[in-house]
Design an enzyme around this catalytic site. Structure first.
Site, short mmCIF file in Angstrom:
data_model
loop_
_atom_site.label_atom_id
_atom_site.label_comp_id
_atom_site.label_asym_id
_atom_site.label_seq_id
_atom_site.Cartn_x
_atom_site.Cartn_y
_atom_site.Cartn_z
N GLU A 193 -7.74 -3.63 -4.09
CA GLU A 193 -6.31 -3.94 -4.11
C GLU A 193 -6.07 -5.44 -4.32
OE1 GLU A 193 -3.61 -1.16 -1.82
OE2 GLU A 193 -3.04 -3.03 -0.88
N HIS B 85 -29.76 10.28 -1.64
CA HIS B 85 -29.88 11.68 -2.06
C HIS B 85 -28.62 12.13 -2.79
CE1 HIS B 85 -33.55 11.93 0.38
NE2 HIS B 85 -32.89 11.07 1.16
N LYS C 42 5.39 4.04 -5.32
CA LYS C 42 6.25 4.06 -4.11
C LYS C 42 7.69 4.36 -4.50
CE LYS C 42 4.06 0.91 -0.79
NZ LYS C 42 4.19 -0.32 -0.04
O1 PA5 Z 1 -3.15 -4.14 1.99
C1 PA5 Z 1 -1.99 -3.86 1.84
O2 PA5 Z 1 -1.09 -4.71 1.75
C2 PA5 Z 1 -1.56 -2.41 1.79
O3 PA5 Z 1 -2.67 -1.57 1.74
C3 PA5 Z 1 -0.72 -2.08 3.01
O4 PA5 Z 1 -1.45 -2.32 4.16
C4 PA5 Z 1 -0.27 -0.60 2.99
O5 PA5 Z 1 0.43 -0.31 1.81
C5 PA5 Z 1 0.60 -0.32 4.20
O6 PA5 Z 1 1.67 -1.22 4.21
P1 PA5 Z 1 2.48 -1.52 5.53
O7 PA5 Z 1 1.59 -2.18 6.49
O8 PA5 Z 1 3.61 -2.38 5.08
O9 PA5 Z 1 2.96 -0.19 6.04
#
Ligand code: PA5
Length: 479
Positions: A310, A339, A453
């Site tokens: 990410e 494996h 989203k």
């Molecule tokens: O790393 C990130 O920013 C995302 O993976 C968020 O943690 C995830 O989308 C959850 O977001 P939030 O903490 O706002 O609910």
């Protein structure tokens, strides 16, 4: 004597000896690795790139963007976490984290590494009456129902974790749980079963928490989800279950100071970032496998998978043109995946590197008894131990990959404990932000996640979001 022993650092004026984790990247380097990185390339290619990445990261730090680097020193926040954790430990048998992505993977990694296997299945006596720790991330109704059937709501704390206070999965889980609690313990008692870990000023959770006087832990503005494991997001659940968060943070602080240096050959995070980036963009090794040889670290590999993906998988602009960039991380487990994936890693496309995690001291080991000395397939095992077998399998796999010209490196942990894990987490977080300028991306945003989203909001009828047009199912392409 003042001599520096590799892997061992003296702190507290020499009163305590603690072990530093080590990065062995010899299996990336030529001539040891056929076709590997030439030592001269380190100084002529990788070091200059690292130095400019470091200056970008230093500027981000000065601008206050990299709050995760300060988390090991956030003593007020840690004291509040410890105080709440102590209270919750007394009052609850189960803690359920509601959160997803960066708001859940860190807590899972800490639980599995520091509390050990089968924590939730053990009797209260076996885990010294610390609470069990569950994480509801995916809004799968079957998981939800199965968990609710296992716990007593009157003895359960729900830690709702969302930086934005808006994530659909987490908000939905909260609504469902809140209703359930109101019914199970009554609306007057339900609020004391919730802790919100969320932004210090904004978002729906903050709004609800303030209106209802719920317990809340604030998240620093400059700490995003996937960099939040050492904030109250990961610390509270871990501390409530008895993990040593002091050792975790001191390990992280030690790694943070180890990674200040602007010399590539003494900066483990810089070396990791530079080697992995070079493998990807210079050698076409786009898939980065993390393979710990410890079940307790499997979730750490999954946490890293999100961090690396990410943070680095982005579109960059190159000479006015949009270009996709970023490595593909893959979490694996040694020896299990020997494996499963190893055949591909050895002989499949040369587009992968492997980052092993090995553990020097497995802790309580299990000796393998001498039996069937007449049968070759078993007799050689007797007298060794399960931990010894796992360690040999790591050494053998790394060597086999090296002989096949497949780059690999190993992070050696002295043990799977809080101090080593703190170092590992900080190492990987800093490597991630250092890799970002090498790729030319911002590690802290995730614009690609937004469209999905928005479409979900539209499909679910969120106010102000138009219902999306979804491409119709075409029967010609459905079997
Ligand atoms: O790393 C990130 O920013 C995302 O993976 C968020 O943690 C995830 O989308 C959850 O977001 P939030 O903490 O706002 O609910």
């Amino acid at each position: 004597t003042g001599r520096c022993v590799p892997g061992v650092r003296r702190v507290d004026g020499g009163a305590r000896v603690v072990k530093a984790i080590r990065l062995d990247y010899g299996n990336f380097m030529a001539p040891r690795l056929p076709g590997g990185v030439e030592p001269t390339e380190l100084s002529t290619l990788l070091a200059p790139a690292f130095e400019s990445a470091l200056s970008v990261v230093s500027a981000w730090r000065e601008q206050g963007r990299l709050g995760f680097l300060d988390l090991p020193y956030a003593s007020d926040s840690v004291a509040r976490v410890a105080e709440l954790a102590g209270r919750y430990r007394e009052s609850f048998d189960d803690i359920v984290v509601l959160g997803i992505g960066g708001s859940s993977l860190g807590a899972i990694a800490l639980r599995d590494a520091l509390l050990g296997p089968f924590w939730n299945q053990q009797s209260a006596g076996q885990h010294d009456h610390f609470p069990r720790l569950h994480v509801l991330d995916n809004p799968d109704p079957h998981t939800y129902r199965a968990l609710m059937n296992q716990i007593d709501p009157a003895r359960t704390l729900f830690n709702v974790v969302s930086k934005s206070g808006a994530t659909a999965e987490t908000m939905a889980q909260y609504l469902v749980v809140r209703e359930h609690l109101d019914e199970a313990v009554g609306p007057d008692h339900a609020p004391s079963h919730f802790l919100f870990t969320t932004d210090a000023a904004n978002g729906a959770l903050r709004q609800i928490g303030e209106a209802e006087g719920l317990a809340m832990l604030p998240l620093p503005d400059n700490v995003g989800g996937r960099f939040s494991v050492l904030s109250p997001v990961g610390l509270l659940p871990a501390a409530a279950c008895g993990a040593d968060i002091g050792a975790l943070l001191s390990g992280a602080a030690e790694m943070e100071s180890r990674c200040h240096g602007d010399a590539l050959d003494s900066n483990p995070a810089g070396t990791l970032a530079a080697l992995l980036h070079h493998a990807d963009t210079g050698q076409g090794r786009t898939i980065h496998v993390m393979m710990p040889y410890a079940d307790r670290l499997r979730s750490t590999a999954l946490w890293f998978q999100q961090l690396w993906a990410e943070s680095l998988g982005k579109t960059t602009s190159h000479s006015g043109e949009d270009r996709p960039t970023g490595p593909t991380p893959l979490a694996a487990l040694g020896a299990t995946d020997q494996h499963s994936l190893l055949q591909l890693l050895m002989e499949g496309p040369a587009d992968k590197v492997v980052l092993f995690i090995a553990v020097d001291d497995p802790g309580a080991d299990v000796p393998i008894p001498q039996r069937h000395s007449e049968i070759d397939a078993l007799s050689y095992l007797g007298g060794h131990s399960l931990g010894g077998l796992l360690a040999s399998e790591h050494i053998a796999t790394a060597e086999a990959l090296r002989r096949a010209g497949r780059p690999n490196a190993t992070i050696h942990l002295p043990a799977v404990d809080a101090h080593a894990l703190g170092q590992l987490i900080m190492l990987l977080e800093i490597a991630t932000v250092l890799a970002a300028p090498l790729y030319g991306v911002d590690p802290l945003d995730q614009p690609g996640v937004e469209l999905g989203k928005q479409l979900t909001y539209g499909l679910m009828g969120r106010e102000g979001v138009p219902a999306p047009e979804i491409a119709e199912v075409d029967p010609r392409w459905v079997l």
